[in-house]
Design a protein around this motif. Structure first.
Motif, short mmCIF file in Angstrom:
data_model
loop_
_atom_site.label_atom_id
_atom_site.label_comp_id
_atom_site.label_asym_id
_atom_site.label_seq_id
_atom_site.Cartn_x
_atom_site.Cartn_y
_atom_site.Cartn_z
N LYS A 91 0.83 -1.22 0.00
CA LYS A 91 0.00 0.00 0.00
C LYS A 91 0.86 1.26 0.00
CE LYS A 91 -3.83 -1.75 2.71
NZ LYS A 91 -4.24 -1.93 4.10
N ALA A 92 1.95 1.21 0.76
CA ALA A 92 2.83 2.39 0.86
C ALA A 92 3.45 2.67 -0.50
CB ALA A 92 3.91 2.15 1.90
N LEU A 93 3.86 1.62 -1.19
CA LEU A 93 4.47 1.83 -2.50
C LEU A 93 3.45 2.35 -3.51
CD1 LEU A 93 6.83 -1.26 -2.65
CD2 LEU A 93 7.45 1.14 -2.28
N MET A 94 2.22 1.86 -3.39
CA MET A 94 1.17 2.34 -4.29
C MET A 94 0.91 3.83 -4.07
SD MET A 94 -1.52 -0.78 -4.07
CE MET A 94 -2.96 0.28 -3.96
N LEU A 95 0.83 4.20 -2.80
CA LEU A 95 0.59 5.62 -2.49
C LEU A 95 1.76 6.49 -2.92
CD1 LEU A 95 -1.10 5.49 1.04
CD2 LEU A 95 -2.17 6.03 -1.15
N ALA A 96 2.97 5.98 -2.68
CA ALA A 96 4.17 6.74 -3.05
C ALA A 96 4.19 6.98 -4.56
CB ALA A 96 5.42 6.00 -2.60
N ASP A 145 -2.19 6.49 8.32
CA ASP A 145 -1.57 5.41 9.09
C ASP A 145 -1.72 4.10 8.32
OD1 ASP A 145 -0.64 3.67 10.95
OD2 ASP A 145 -2.32 3.89 12.34
N LEU A 146 -0.57 3.49 8.00
CA LEU A 146 -0.61 2.22 7.27
C LEU A 146 -0.17 1.05 8.15
CD1 LEU A 146 0.92 3.35 3.84
CD2 LEU A 146 -1.49 3.09 4.45
N THR A 147 -0.15 1.25 9.45
CA THR A 147 0.35 0.18 10.34
C THR A 147 -0.76 -0.75 10.81
OG1 THR A 147 0.13 1.53 12.33
CG2 THR A 147 2.24 1.62 11.19
N SER A 148 -2.02 -0.36 10.62
CA SER A 148 -3.07 -1.31 10.98
C SER A 148 -3.66 -1.90 9.70
CB SER A 148 -4.13 -0.64 11.84
OG SER A 148 -4.38 0.65 11.38
N LYS A 149 -4.54 -2.87 9.87
CA LYS A 149 -5.07 -3.59 8.70
C LYS A 149 -5.69 -2.63 7.70
CE LYS A 149 -6.20 -8.42 9.06
NZ LYS A 149 -6.95 -9.25 9.98
N ARG A 150 -6.53 -1.73 8.24
CA ARG A 150 -7.18 -0.77 7.35
C ARG A 150 -6.45 0.54 7.39
NH1 ARG A 150 -13.54 -0.01 8.10
NH2 ARG A 150 -13.47 1.49 6.39
N ALA A 163 -9.17 13.04 1.04
CA ALA A 163 -9.65 11.68 1.32
C ALA A 163 -10.20 11.06 0.04
CB ALA A 163 -10.73 11.73 2.40
N GLU A 164 -10.84 11.90 -0.78
CA GLU A 164 -11.41 11.39 -2.04
C GLU A 164 -10.29 10.89 -2.96
OE1 GLU A 164 -12.20 14.21 -0.55
OE2 GLU A 164 -14.36 14.52 -0.54
N GLN A 165 -9.20 11.65 -3.04
CA GLN A 165 -8.07 11.24 -3.88
C GLN A 165 -7.46 9.93 -3.36
OE1 GLN A 165 -5.98 15.10 -3.47
NE2 GLN A 165 -5.46 14.89 -5.62
N LEU A 166 -7.30 9.85 -2.05
CA LEU A 166 -6.70 8.66 -1.44
C LEU A 166 -7.57 7.43 -1.67
CD1 LEU A 166 -5.47 9.86 2.06
CD2 LEU A 166 -4.06 9.07 0.17
N VAL A 168 -7.10 5.21 -4.64
CA VAL A 168 -5.96 4.29 -4.65
C VAL A 168 -6.12 3.23 -3.56
CG1 VAL A 168 -3.44 4.14 -4.48
CG2 VAL A 168 -4.50 6.17 -5.49
N LEU A 169 -6.68 3.64 -2.42
CA LEU A 169 -6.81 2.77 -1.26
C LEU A 169 -8.27 2.47 -0.99
CD1 LEU A 169 -4.63 4.26 1.62
CD2 LEU A 169 -4.26 2.11 0.42
N ALA A 170 -8.75 1.35 -1.52
CA ALA A 170 -10.14 1.01 -1.25
C ALA A 170 -10.26 0.74 0.25
CB ALA A 170 -10.51 -0.22 -2.05
N GLY A 171 -11.34 1.17 0.86
CA GLY A 171 -11.55 0.88 2.28
C GLY A 171 -10.82 1.82 3.22
N LEU A 172 -10.38 2.97 2.73
CA LEU A 172 -9.75 3.96 3.62
C LEU A 172 -10.74 4.37 4.71
CD1 LEU A 172 -7.35 6.08 4.04
CD2 LEU A 172 -8.88 7.67 2.89
#
Ligand code: TXA
Ligand code: MG
Length: 347
Positions: free
Chosen positions: A88-93, A189-194, A205-208, A211-215
């Protein structure tokens, strides 16, 4: 102790390498350097130098339990700081870096405790501002940097603001004019499951969510209650606050504006009052009240903190401002307004 603060004026698009190298050298020597980013100005120190990082807390008067974001210029540096780099971090980066997005990851043991305030996680961001990027690159160091304001004050969006708060207290300030976005980065925060949005900012938040379903948007991101989570210790303090009393009027826009104007009129009989009207095209004038209007969300974001500082400089007693909707940048704007407010009333 008063020290000489070197002020380096640079062109934001073509910064002189010699000046950036000078600032980088100061960082290597364990000194503090304030520098521009696309969001707000940062107060930087070598992230690997614990005593340098401690100077940041001292200069800002920052509570020791509030961790600091580490700034990098290349993806490789991510692996020097984070224990694990999830997909997920690489996708966001890939999508948002360099830019106004901060990711919380598990930290490596080599990170000084002062940076992360003893947490086992670390906040990392790759800024897009040319000067910030070049400084990270020339220093060959990750740079720990909170916003370059005294703790609790509105964040600095130009070098003048930094000078107000830190002249004589830090080694160097790089002046590259106004910050483009004007509000701090989005913290995820990417340290928990969601994946969880902790602080809304320049990336919405809309932009995120694209890329991140379930934010998940954490309640602290809305800042509706004065509560905090252990996950983001910074959220528990009143922040971004002008010296003046700030009254935020919530409710639908038209009603909120009407009520804000009424309150302004009422208080102006005895106090110096400023009325800040957001997101309305209708021009307003009120006798004996300083009226400021900002329309577009990007322009509210860009000018909000500077305006709060300007009204403080005018010794305004009370600032009254209307709420706006929380779509797109609206969420970040409302987060800052709620956290800057001393009181909230509904229309
Ligand atoms: O745009 C920005 O992010 C600016 C520029 C300079 O990059 N920096 C900035 O830093 O706003 P600061 O210190 O003012 O805000 C950092 C936020 C705080 O709310 C802090 O609690 C949170 O990030 N934070 C830092 N490390 C964290 C961690 N390990 N876990 C959770 N939250 C963290
Ligand atoms: Mg800050």
């Amino acid at each position: 102790m008063v020290m000489k603060t070197l002020i380096l004026k640079v062109n934001p698009n073509r910064p002189a390498l010699s000046k950036i190298r000078l600032a980088a050298k100061l960082l290597e020597e364990g000194k503090l350097v304030a520098f521009p980013t696309e969001t707000v100005y940062g107060l930087g120190a070598n992230a690997f130098d614990e005593s340098a990082v401690k100077k940041i807390f001292e200069a800002k008067g920052r509570p020791l339990d509030n961790p600091i974001i580490v700034h990098i210029y290349s993806i490789e540096q991510l692996y020097e700081l984070a224990k694990k780099v999830p997909k997920k971090a690489l996708m966001l980066a890939k999508r948002f870096w360099p830019g106004p997005l901060t990711m919380i990851l598990q930290k490596k043991a080599c990170i000084p405790n002062a940076v992360t305030a003893g947490l086992d996680t670390i906040a990392i961001r790759m800024p897009s501002h040319k000067v910030a990027r070049l400084l990270c690159k020339e220093a060959k160091l990750p740079i720990a940097a909170p916003s370059a304001n005294l703790s609790g004050r509105p964040s600095p969006t130009n070098a003048k603001h930094v000078i107000e708060d830190f002249k004589g207290k830090i080694a160097c300030i790089i002046d590259a004019g106004n910050a483009n976005i004007g509000l701090e980065s989005t913290v995820v925060d990417l340290t928990s499951k969601r994946a969880t949005l902790l602080r809304p900012g320049g990336i919405t938040a809309e932009q995120l969510s694209k890329v991140l379903a379930g934010l998940r948007v954490h309640a602290v991101a809305r800042a509706k209650k004065k509560t905090s989570v252990a996950k983001s210790p910074g959220t528990k303090y009143r922040h971004y606050a002008p010296k003046a009393r700030l009254i935020l009027v919530e409710g639908t826009k038209e009603k909120a504006i009407e009520k804000a104007a009424k309150l302004a009129k009422h208080f102006a009989e005895k106090k110096k009052v400023a009325l800040l009207i957001l997101a309305s095209k209708k021009r307003l004038q009120l006798k004996g009240v300083i009226v400021k209007q900002l329309y577009q969300k990007s322009s509210i974001a860009k000018h909000l903190f500077a305006l709060l500082r300007e009204l403080d400089a005018k010794n305004v007693d009370i600032i009254i401002v209307n709420a706006i909707d929380e779509k797109d940048l609206g969420l970040a704007i409302m987060n800052r307004l709620r956290r800057a407010s001393s009181e909230r009333v509904s229309a």
